[in-house]
Scaffold this motif. Structure first.
Motif, PDB file in Angstrom:
ATOM      1  N   GLY A  64       0.784  -1.235   0.000  1.00 33.97           N
ATOM      2  CA  GLY A  64       0.000   0.000   0.000  1.00 33.97           C
ATOM      3  C   GLY A  64       0.812   1.280   0.000  1.00 33.97           C
ATOM      4  O   GLY A  64       0.257   2.371  -0.122  1.00 33.97           O
ATOM      5  N   TYR A  65       2.131   1.185   0.175  1.00 29.08           N
ATOM      6  CA  TYR A  65       2.952   2.402   0.146  1.00 29.08           C
ATOM      7  C   TYR A  65       3.098   2.888  -1.287  1.00 29.08           C
ATOM      8  O   TYR A  65       3.136   2.073  -2.215  1.00 29.08           O
ATOM      9  N   ARG A  66       3.176   4.217  -1.431  1.00 27.57           N
ATOM     10  CA  ARG A  66       3.318   4.793  -2.781  1.00 27.57           C
ATOM     11  C   ARG A  66       4.724   5.370  -2.924  1.00 27.57           C
ATOM     12  O   ARG A  66       5.241   5.980  -1.989  1.00 27.57           O
ATOM     13  N   PHE A  67       5.314   5.178  -4.081  1.00 26.14           N
ATOM     14  CA  PHE A  67       6.691   5.621  -4.297  1.00 26.14           C
ATOM     15  C   PHE A  67       6.836   6.448  -5.562  1.00 26.14           C
ATOM     16  O   PHE A  67       6.226   6.134  -6.589  1.00 26.14           O
ATOM     17  N   VAL A  68       7.714   7.461  -5.454  1.00 27.28           N
ATOM     18  CA  VAL A  68       8.280   8.120  -6.633  1.00 27.28           C
ATOM     19  C   VAL A  68       9.777   7.839  -6.525  1.00 27.28           C
ATOM     20  O   VAL A  68      10.351   7.955  -5.437  1.00 27.28           O
ATOM     21  N   ILE A  69      10.400   7.450  -7.630  1.00 32.06           N
ATOM     22  CA  ILE A  69      11.837   7.140  -7.593  1.00 32.06           C
ATOM     23  C   ILE A  69      12.588   8.160  -8.453  1.00 32.06           C
ATOM     24  O   ILE A  69      12.183   8.446  -9.586  1.00 32.06           O
ATOM     25  N   VAL A  70      13.668   8.707  -7.873  1.00 32.25           N
ATOM     26  CA  VAL A  70      14.538   9.625  -8.623  1.00 32.25           C
ATOM     27  C   VAL A  70      15.931   9.006  -8.634  1.00 32.25           C
ATOM     28  O   VAL A  70      16.483   8.690  -7.573  1.00 32.25           O
ATOM     29  N   VAL A  71      16.481   8.814  -9.832  1.00 38.79           N
ATOM     30  CA  VAL A  71      17.736   8.067  -9.960  1.00 38.79           C
ATOM     31  C   VAL A  71      18.883   9.018 -10.314  1.00 38.79           C
ATOM     32  O   VAL A  71      18.743   9.878 -11.189  1.00 38.79           O
ATOM     33  N   ILE A  96      19.208   7.661 -18.297  1.00 36.18           N
ATOM     34  CA  ILE A  96      19.511   6.285 -18.733  1.00 36.18           C
ATOM     35  C   ILE A  96      19.449   5.359 -17.513  1.00 36.18           C
ATOM     36  O   ILE A  96      18.867   4.276 -17.557  1.00 36.18           O
ATOM     37  N   ASN A  97      20.032   5.808 -16.381  1.00 37.53           N
ATOM     38  CA  ASN A  97      19.959   4.998 -15.147  1.00 37.53           C
ATOM     39  C   ASN A  97      18.498   4.811 -14.722  1.00 37.53           C
ATOM     40  O   ASN A  97      18.108   3.737 -14.256  1.00 37.53           O
ATOM     41  N   ALA A  98      17.692   5.868 -14.884  1.00 34.16           N
ATOM     42  CA  ALA A  98      16.269   5.776 -14.527  1.00 34.16           C
ATOM     43  C   ALA A  98      15.570   4.741 -15.417  1.00 34.16           C
ATOM     44  O   ALA A  98      14.699   3.997 -14.958  1.00 34.16           O
ATOM     45  N   MET A  99      15.973   4.670 -16.697  1.00 33.17           N
ATOM     46  CA  MET A  99      15.384   3.661 -17.603  1.00 33.17           C
ATOM     47  C   MET A  99      15.687   2.255 -17.120  1.00 33.17           C
ATOM     48  O   MET A  99      14.848   1.357 -17.208  1.00 33.17           O
ATOM     49  N   LEU A 100      16.889   2.068 -16.573  1.00 32.33           N
ATOM     50  CA  LEU A 100      17.231   0.744 -16.024  1.00 32.33           C
ATOM     51  C   LEU A 100      16.330   0.419 -14.836  1.00 32.33           C
ATOM     52  O   LEU A 100      15.835  -0.704 -14.710  1.00 32.33           O
ATOM     53  N   MET A 101      16.135   1.404 -13.959  1.00 34.38           N
ATOM     54  CA  MET A 101      15.289   1.185 -12.771  1.00 34.38           C
ATOM     55  C   MET A 101      13.866   0.805 -13.203  1.00 34.38           C
ATOM     56  O   MET A 101      13.252  -0.087 -12.615  1.00 34.38           O
ATOM     57  N   ILE A 102      13.369   1.456 -14.248  1.00 37.66           N
ATOM     58  CA  ILE A 102      12.011   1.141 -14.745  1.00 37.66           C
ATOM     59  C   ILE A 102      11.927  -0.331 -15.151  1.00 37.66           C
ATOM     60  O   ILE A 102      10.924  -1.004 -14.886  1.00 37.66           O
ATOM     61  N   LEU A 145      10.127  10.401 -16.413  1.00 37.44           N
ATOM     62  CA  LEU A 145       9.334  11.639 -16.385  1.00 37.44           C
ATOM     63  C   LEU A 145      10.217  12.879 -16.357  1.00 37.44           C
ATOM     64  O   LEU A 145      11.350  12.835 -15.856  1.00 37.44           O
ATOM     65  N   THR A 146       9.682  13.966 -16.887  1.00 33.11           N
ATOM     66  CA  THR A 146      10.465  15.199 -16.970  1.00 33.11           C
ATOM     67  C   THR A 146       9.713  16.396 -16.381  1.00 33.11           C
ATOM     68  O   THR A 146      10.165  17.526 -16.485  1.00 33.11           O
ATOM     69  N   GLU A 147       8.549  16.135 -15.787  1.00 27.99           N
ATOM     70  CA  GLU A 147       7.797  17.233 -15.163  1.00 27.99           C
ATOM     71  C   GLU A 147       7.349  16.804 -13.772  1.00 27.99           C
ATOM     72  O   GLU A 147       6.727  15.733 -13.625  1.00 27.99           O
ATOM     73  N   VAL A 148       7.619  17.646 -12.786  1.00 30.79           N
ATOM     74  CA  VAL A 148       7.268  17.340 -11.384  1.00 30.79           C
ATOM     75  C   VAL A 148       5.768  17.045 -11.261  1.00 30.79           C
ATOM     76  O   VAL A 148       5.362  16.070 -10.617  1.00 30.79           O
ATOM     77  N   GLU A 149       4.943  17.884 -11.892  1.00 30.44           N
ATOM     78  CA  GLU A 149       3.484  17.796 -11.698  1.00 30.44           C
ATOM     79  C   GLU A 149       2.883  16.492 -12.217  1.00 30.44           C
ATOM     80  O   GLU A 149       1.806  16.096 -11.785  1.00 30.44           O
ATOM     81  N   GLY A 163      -1.856   4.345  -9.765  1.00 29.70           N
ATOM     82  CA  GLY A 163      -1.290   3.114  -9.196  1.00 29.70           C
ATOM     83  C   GLY A 163       0.092   2.778  -9.730  1.00 29.70           C
ATOM     84  O   GLY A 163       0.659   1.742  -9.379  1.00 29.70           O
ATOM     85  N   LYS A 164       0.655   3.644 -10.573  1.00 27.65           N
ATOM     86  CA  LYS A 164       1.990   3.382 -11.133  1.00 27.65           C
ATOM     87  C   LYS A 164       3.071   4.126 -10.331  1.00 27.65           C
ATOM     88  O   LYS A 164       2.775   5.068  -9.598  1.00 27.65           O
ATOM     89  N   ILE A 165       4.309   3.717 -10.544  1.00 33.53           N
ATOM     90  CA  ILE A 165       5.443   4.385  -9.886  1.00 33.53           C
ATOM     91  C   ILE A 165       6.097   5.348 -10.882  1.00 33.53           C
ATOM     92  O   ILE A 165       6.639   4.894 -11.895  1.00 33.53           O
ATOM     93  N   PRO A 166       6.059   6.657 -10.615  1.00 30.93           N
ATOM     94  CA  PRO A 166       6.755   7.596 -11.495  1.00 30.93           C
ATOM     95  C   PRO A 166       8.264   7.530 -11.238  1.00 30.93           C
ATOM     96  O   PRO A 166       8.700   7.499 -10.089  1.00 30.93           O
ATOM     97  N   VAL A 167       9.049   7.487 -12.297  1.00 29.48           N
ATOM     98  CA  VAL A 167      10.509   7.417 -12.167  1.00 29.48           C
ATOM     99  C   VAL A 167      11.124   8.597 -12.909  1.00 29.48           C
ATOM    100  O   VAL A 167      10.765   8.886 -14.052  1.00 29.48           O
ATOM    101  N   TYR A 168      12.037   9.277 -12.216  1.00 28.53           N
ATOM    102  CA  TYR A 168      12.708  10.462 -12.765  1.00 28.53           C
ATOM    103  C   TYR A 168      14.220  10.269 -12.750  1.00 28.53           C
ATOM    104  O   TYR A 168      14.760   9.508 -11.943  1.00 28.53           O
ATOM    105  N   GLY A 169      14.901  11.032 -13.621  1.00 26.88           N
ATOM    106  CA  GLY A 169      16.338  11.277 -13.477  1.00 26.88           C
ATOM    107  C   GLY A 169      16.455  12.752 -13.106  1.00 26.88           C
ATOM    108  O   GLY A 169      15.657  13.260 -12.317  1.00 26.88           O
ATOM    109  N   GLY A 170      17.414  13.448 -13.705  1.00 27.13           N
ATOM    110  CA  GLY A 170      17.542  14.883 -13.459  1.00 27.13           C
ATOM    111  C   GLY A 170      16.507  15.672 -14.239  1.00 27.13           C
ATOM    112  O   GLY A 170      15.817  15.134 -15.109  1.00 27.13           O
ATOM    113  N   LEU A 171      16.410  16.972 -13.900  1.00 26.51           N
ATOM    114  CA  LEU A 171      15.405  17.816 -14.560  1.00 26.51           C
ATOM    115  C   LEU A 171      15.977  19.070 -15.201  1.00 26.51           C
ATOM    116  O   LEU A 171      15.527  19.482 -16.257  1.00 26.51           O
TER     117      LEU A 171
END
Ligand code: UTP
Length: 263
Positions: free
Chosen positions: A70-77, A110-116, A127-131, A140-148
């Motif tokens: 039930g925990y929700r995550f956003v991952i930034v790599v 590219i590292n974020a693509m590996l995590m996905i 993803l490239t936008e915070v919002e 219900g999905k996990i948003p994954v980011y690298g730098g912005l």
């Protein structure tokens, strides 16, 4: 406690405790659904000389498990050594800092693509936008980011997303948390299980002023955490049982950032 132990309704084996009372208990989904963590995964942790496939896989496994609870995550790599090599190469070829950072951002993505690839339930594109994090989390999905943006770091991106979502910030790095000085060079460095935003900012300013110091959190990230009083912890990402414990609200080794010291 970082989290008020919402999993106390589970016993040690992970089995749900039977309620002997007759009143209805709240379904687990509604108890845990609101807990959102923005996890900044240090490049120094998962991308040293080359991507650490084993560690990326193990981290993804834990996040998959916790998301099912039930925990929700956003991952930034982050970028790691590979990224630093590309930035150095760009500079050697005459690139501006802006371009060198843009190349760094490309490597973090590219590292974020590996995590996905390792996560069961990630949104399929970096993803490239915070919002955008909110509707994706709500689906219900996990948003994954690298730098912005050139000039900042992936920790800073994670702090901004945590601020936007009113979520908690977790920094997974390759040390146990915040020390008074670098524990690798000073065996007497003091470990802080808790530290105030102000003391953290003072420590990071001091470290940043000394050349060659690798600060755990850069100053802009600390300032964002402070201005919105974002609950934040710093953990060693090599110990994933400890990470799980922290997310579930149990004891953990790490540094929790607090507003003020208790009197
Ligand atoms: P990070 O410094 O955030 O990655 O980004 P890292 O390797 O995870 O850092 P550690 O492990 O915490 O030390 C790598 C580089 O990419 C650029 C910067 O040049 C940064 O140093 N970058 C990253 C940006 O310019 N903007 C961003 O939003 C993110």
């Amino acid at each position: 406690m970082f989290d008020e132990g919402i999993f106390k309704i589970f016993d040690e084996s992970g089995e749900e405790k039977k309620d002997t009372q007759t009143q209805e208990i709240e379904p687990i989904e509604t108890i845990t659904a609101s807990k959102t963590y923005v996890v900044s995964v240090g490049g120094s942790l998962i991308a040293k000389e080359k991507p650490d496939v084993a560690l990326i896989g193990k981290l993804a496994e834990k996040i998959n498990m916790l998301q099912k609870e039930g925990y929700r995550f956003v991952i930034v790599v982050g970028g790691g050594k590979v990224c630093r090599n590309y930035i150095a190469a760009a500079k050697a070829l005459g690139a501006s800092n802006f371009i060198a950072d843009s190349i760094g951002i490309a490597v973090t993505r590219i590292n974020a693509m590996l995590m996905i690839q390792a996560l069961d339930n990630a949104y399929p594109n970096v993803l490239t936008e915070v919002e955008k994090s909110k509707p994706i989390l709500d689906s219900g999905k996990i948003p994954v980011y690298g730098g912005l943006l050139p000039g900042i770091t992936t920790d800073c991106v994670a702090a901004l997303i945590a601020e936007f979502l009113k979520a908690e910030f977790v920094n997974l790095t390759n040390v146990d948390g915040i020390y008074s000085s670098d524990p690798k060079t000073n065996p007497n460095a003091k470990f802080y299980p808790e530290i105030t935003y102000d003391r953290l900012i003072a420590l990071m300013k001091l470290a940043e002023s000394k050349p060659g110091q690798n600060v755990v959190l850069d100053l802009p990230s600390c300032l964002i955490l402070k201005r919105s009083k974002i609950p934040a912890i710093i953990l060693n990402g090599n110990d994933l049982e400890n990470f799980v414990s922290a997310i579930r609200g149990y004891e953990y080794r790490g540094t929790r950032i607090i507003e003020r010291e208790e009197q």
